[in-house]
Each structure stands twice: as structure tokens, then as C-alpha cells.
Design an enzyme around this catalytic site. Structure first.
Site, PDB file in Angstrom:
ATOM      1  N   GLY A   1       1.771  -1.305   4.278  1.00  0.00           N
ATOM      2  CA  GLY A   1       1.406  -1.446   2.869  1.00  0.00           C
ATOM      3  C   GLY A   1       0.865  -0.160   2.296  1.00  0.00           C
ATOM      4  N   ASN A   2       0.307  -0.257   1.095  1.00  0.00           N
ATOM      5  CA  ASN A   2      -0.315   0.928   0.483  1.00  0.00           C
ATOM      6  C   ASN A   2      -1.579   0.491  -0.259  1.00  0.00           C
ATOM      7  OD1 ASN A   2       0.362   0.329  -2.422  1.00  0.00           O
ATOM      8  ND2 ASN A   2       2.427   0.379  -1.558  1.00  0.00           N
TER       9      ASN A   2
END
Ligand code: C5P
Length: 408
Positions: free
Chosen positions: A217-218
Site C-alpha cells: 500500500g501507500n
């Protein structure tokens, strides 16, 4: 220090009145001067001492109190913004016909400030033709209607009519306030400049699954994309949000499509783009995803000391929407970069807009404490020729309004 704005919070007689305390509190903590005007019925649901302590000002209800200071006009005239939360079916009906039989009605009629109302009532009352017509009248006069949401009501029933969350009411009110020029004319006419425009926004950060419990993810919180949705809604647009893993609530009046991964976002955006006039890709989309998603949890006992992931490229949603754009469709992309040198940041932005084929590119720097997850943002907007057309620095909603100004 900023000059405090005067916010009038009107509270009418519904059970959701107790939640209005949080709205009052949020504006006080924001440094604004808050004056509560409660109806007599509201004070049956929430105590005057609570409202006075939280607002740090006397709470007025009675039309015949303070007559010497012409209070029924003074409060309205001093307001920069009036919020009515909760707004009952009865109070909405009174507002629609302009009744002034109590202090709140007088305050609103005597004011040129924008009005934000958060309806709260049972579903049958919300759906009643009288209420529907009254709400339409208010909307046509530039009143911003926030909610109601769908959910648990006071009794055992569930449906439309639940007052919008205080956090969202405050965010929407701030979006309206953001467009008021200090000391300027009433901005009510400018408030709804995007009425009926169909705006599609992506927000948040995609998650690319590795196995049933893990993902790549980020750090995007979705705050800038949600601020765009709030600001567009406050300006009267019909907003669709394709939302990936948001950390913030979305106004219930926004049509929200929840997605997790880039591939899901691609599908949702492609479908929604068919009816959108304006598309804003504010989401942080993963460029790559794991080539295979393990059915069971990856176990270190099976893998050993080193785990090598094979990633494949995700579709570039912005580029594909731009390539397939319909006539007249306006497409705005974002470029979140860690580059600290301003000139090199713009050079990256100019290369990106020509690669993506969108109409405008919003360039912003991200990194620890900058851009992602924060309350503020600093952006430079480039057009197709790489020319700077707008720059903004401030709250995410003020940045959102600067971007929406491009729509015209
Ligand atoms: O290529 P990059 O990620 O730097 O571009 C950022 C812009 O492109 C953003 O508007 C983002 O939403 C969009 N994007 C996309 N699909 C991807 C990657 C980014 O639409 N796979």
C-alpha cells in the site's frame, strides 16, 4: 493571528441536537467566535449550560430578550456563516416560507451570510412531498444541504433521515466558508457555481493484495480527494467518489464507490467516467501489483530467509481515461513527487502531463509530514503546455477550491 469569524449555530428541536455540541466545539477550537441560537424545543434535548460552556458565549432563544440591542437582527447581521443542525422538518418548512416567529427565524432572515443546514428526521418525514419541496426551495436559494445520512434512527428503525456526522457538517461548512472573501459582498450567489455539474473524483491509496491478510500500500489518507468532493458538493456539483481505503468520512450526498486495488479502481473509474463531465484523479494508485495473490497466508516456515515478490504493472487509469475522453470532458491528474527542488519538481510535472494526456496536472510534493496524511497541501497546477495556471497553499479544502476554479 487570523481574525475570528462569527459562526451562528442554530439548533432546532430534534434528538440529534445533542450532537450539535460537537459542531459548536469544533468551530471554537478552530478559533472562530460561535453564537448558538437554539429554539425552545432544542433546549428540551440539550441543556443551555452545556451550549454556553462549549460556545463560550450566552445562548439566545427568546425573541423578546435583549430587545434594546435589537438582538433579533444583530446576531444575523454579525454572522459570517449560519449552520442549522439539526434542522427538523418543521424548521425546514419555516425556513422555506421565511417565517420569523422565533429568534432563529429572525436571525436567518436578517442575515446575508451563507446558510448550511443538516436535516434530521424520520424517513417518512424526509420523503414527504412537503419536505421534498421545501428542501428544493432552499437549495434553489443557495442553501447548502448536508445529508441526511441513511442509518439507525432514534427508535428501532433504520433509513434516510439520520443527521450527517458532525465532522462532515463542519467540513462542509468550512468548504463554504473557504470561498468567502473577507469583508466582501455576500458570496451566496457564488457558492453554488457548479450546480448540476457531474464531477468524478478518485481518492485514497490503493492496496495490492499479496495474500488474504497482506497488501502493498501507500501512505495516502484520501484527505485531499475527500476535500475535493466536499468542496465540489458545497459548490452544488453532483459528485461521485471512487474511494480506496480512506481514513476520513465522506459526505453521504456523495455517490461513493468503494474499491481496494488499482484494478478495481480502474474498472470503477472507467464505468463512472461514462457520465462524468469532470474527472479528477487524486488517488495514489499503485504502479505495480503482485503477479499472483496467494490463496493461503504466506508462511515464513515455507519461504525461508528471503521472499522475492514478482510484480506486474497496473493499468494507468489517468492515461487510459484521457485517451478515451469524451468531447468536452475535462480531466485533471495529480503528480505527488518527493523532489525537493522546485524547478526539478515542475520539470517532472511537465513530463508527466504530456505522458498522461490530461488537461491539468496538480503537482505537489510529498514526504514525511508533507502532503500525504496532513491537513494542508501546497500545489502548483500546470496546463497541457506546462504553463503554471494556479498555485495554492493552505488547507486541503482551499487547495480543492483552487483546483475546482479551473472548471469554471
Ligand atoms: O504516474 P504517477 O503515479 O506519478 O501519476 C500520478 C497521477 O496518475 C495521479 O493522478 C494518479 O491518480 C494517476 N495514476 C493512475 N494510474 C496509475 C498510477 C497513477 O491513474 N496506475
Amino acid at each position: 493571528m487570523k481574525t475570528p469569524r462569527t459562526i451562528v449555530v442554530g439548533i432546532t428541536g430534534g434528538i440529534a441536537a445533542y450532537k450539535a455540541v460537537n459542531i459548536v466545539r469544533a468551530f471554537v477550537l478552530n478559533g472562530d467566535s460561535v453564537h448558538v441560537v437554539a429554539t425552545a424545543a432544542a433546549l428540551r434535548f440539550v441543556g443551555k449550560p452545556t451550549l454556553e460552556a462549549i460556545s463560550r458565549n450566552p445562548v439566545h432563544t427568546d425573541l423578546y430578550e435583549g430587545v434594546a440591542e435589537v438582538r433579533h437582527v444583530a446576531i444575523g447581521q454579525s454572522a459570517d456563516l449560519i449552520i442549522v443542525a439539526p434542522a427538523t422538518a418543521n424548521s425546514i418548512a419555516k425556513l422555506a416560507v421565511g417565517l420569523a416567529d422565533d429568534l432563529l427565524g429572525n436571525t436567518i432572515l436578517a442575515s446575508t451570510a451563507p446558510l448550511v443546514i443538516a436535516p434530521a428526521m424520520h424517513t417518512e418525514m424526509w420523503n414527504n412531498a412537503a419536505t421534498v419541496a421545501n428542501v428544493a426551495t432552499l437549495r434553489s436559494r443557495g442553501v447548502t444541504i448536508v445529508g441526511p445520512g441513511v442509518g439507525r434512527l432514534t427508535g428501532t428503525d433504520t433509513g434516510a433521515g439520520r443527521m450527517e456526522d458532525p465532522e462532515t457538517i463542519v467540513a462542509m461548512a468550512l468548504a463554504v466558508l473557504d470561498r468567502l472573501q473577507p469583508g466582501g459582498e455576500s458570496a451566496v450567489s457564488a457558492v453554488h457555481d457548479l450546480t448540476g455539474r457531474r464531477v468524478l473524483i478518485s481518492a485514497g491509496g490503493t492496496r495490492e493484495p499479496l495474500d488474504p491478510v497482506r497488501f502493498l500500500g501507500n501512505r495516502s489518507s484520501g484527505k485531499q480527494g475527500v476535500a475535493l468532493a466536499q468542496a465540489a458538493l458545497a459548490r452544488g456539483a453532483q459528485v461521485t467518489l471512487v474511494a480506496a481505503n480512506l481514513e476520513v468520512p465522506v459526505p453521504t450526498s456523495v455517490t461513493t464507490v468503494r474499491v481496494t486495488s488499482a484494478v478495481e479502481m480502474h474498472e470503477a473509474m472507467t464505468l463512472a467516467a461514462e457520465s462524468a463531465e469532470v474527472i479528477i484523479m487524486a488517488a495514489a494508485v499503485a504502479d505495480y501489483r503482485p503477479k499472483t495473490v496467494q490463496v493461503g497466508k504466506i508462511k515464513k516456515e515455507d519461504v525461508g530467509d528471503t521472499l522475492t515478490l514478482e510484480l506486474v504493472k497496473n493499468p494507468d487509469i489517468l492515461a487510459s481515461l484521457s485517451a478515451a475522453r469524451r468531447r468536452g470532458q475535462l480531466i485533471i491528474g495529480f503528480a505527488a513527487e518527493t523532489e525537493t527542488d522546485a524547478d526539478r519538481l515542475l520539470t517532472l510535472g511537465r513530463a508527466k502531463i504530456s505522458r498522461k494526456g490530461c488537461d491539468y496536472l496538480v503537482v505537489n510534493r510529498v514526504g514525511p509530514g508533507v502532503g500525504f496524511g496532513t491537513e494542508r497541501n501546497t500545489v502548483t497546477v500546470l496546463d497541457r503546455d506546462g504553463v503554471i495556471v494556479n498555485e495554492a497553499s493552505g488547507s486541503k479544502v482551499s487547495v480543492a477550491n483552487c483546483i475546482l476554479d479551473l472548471i469554471g
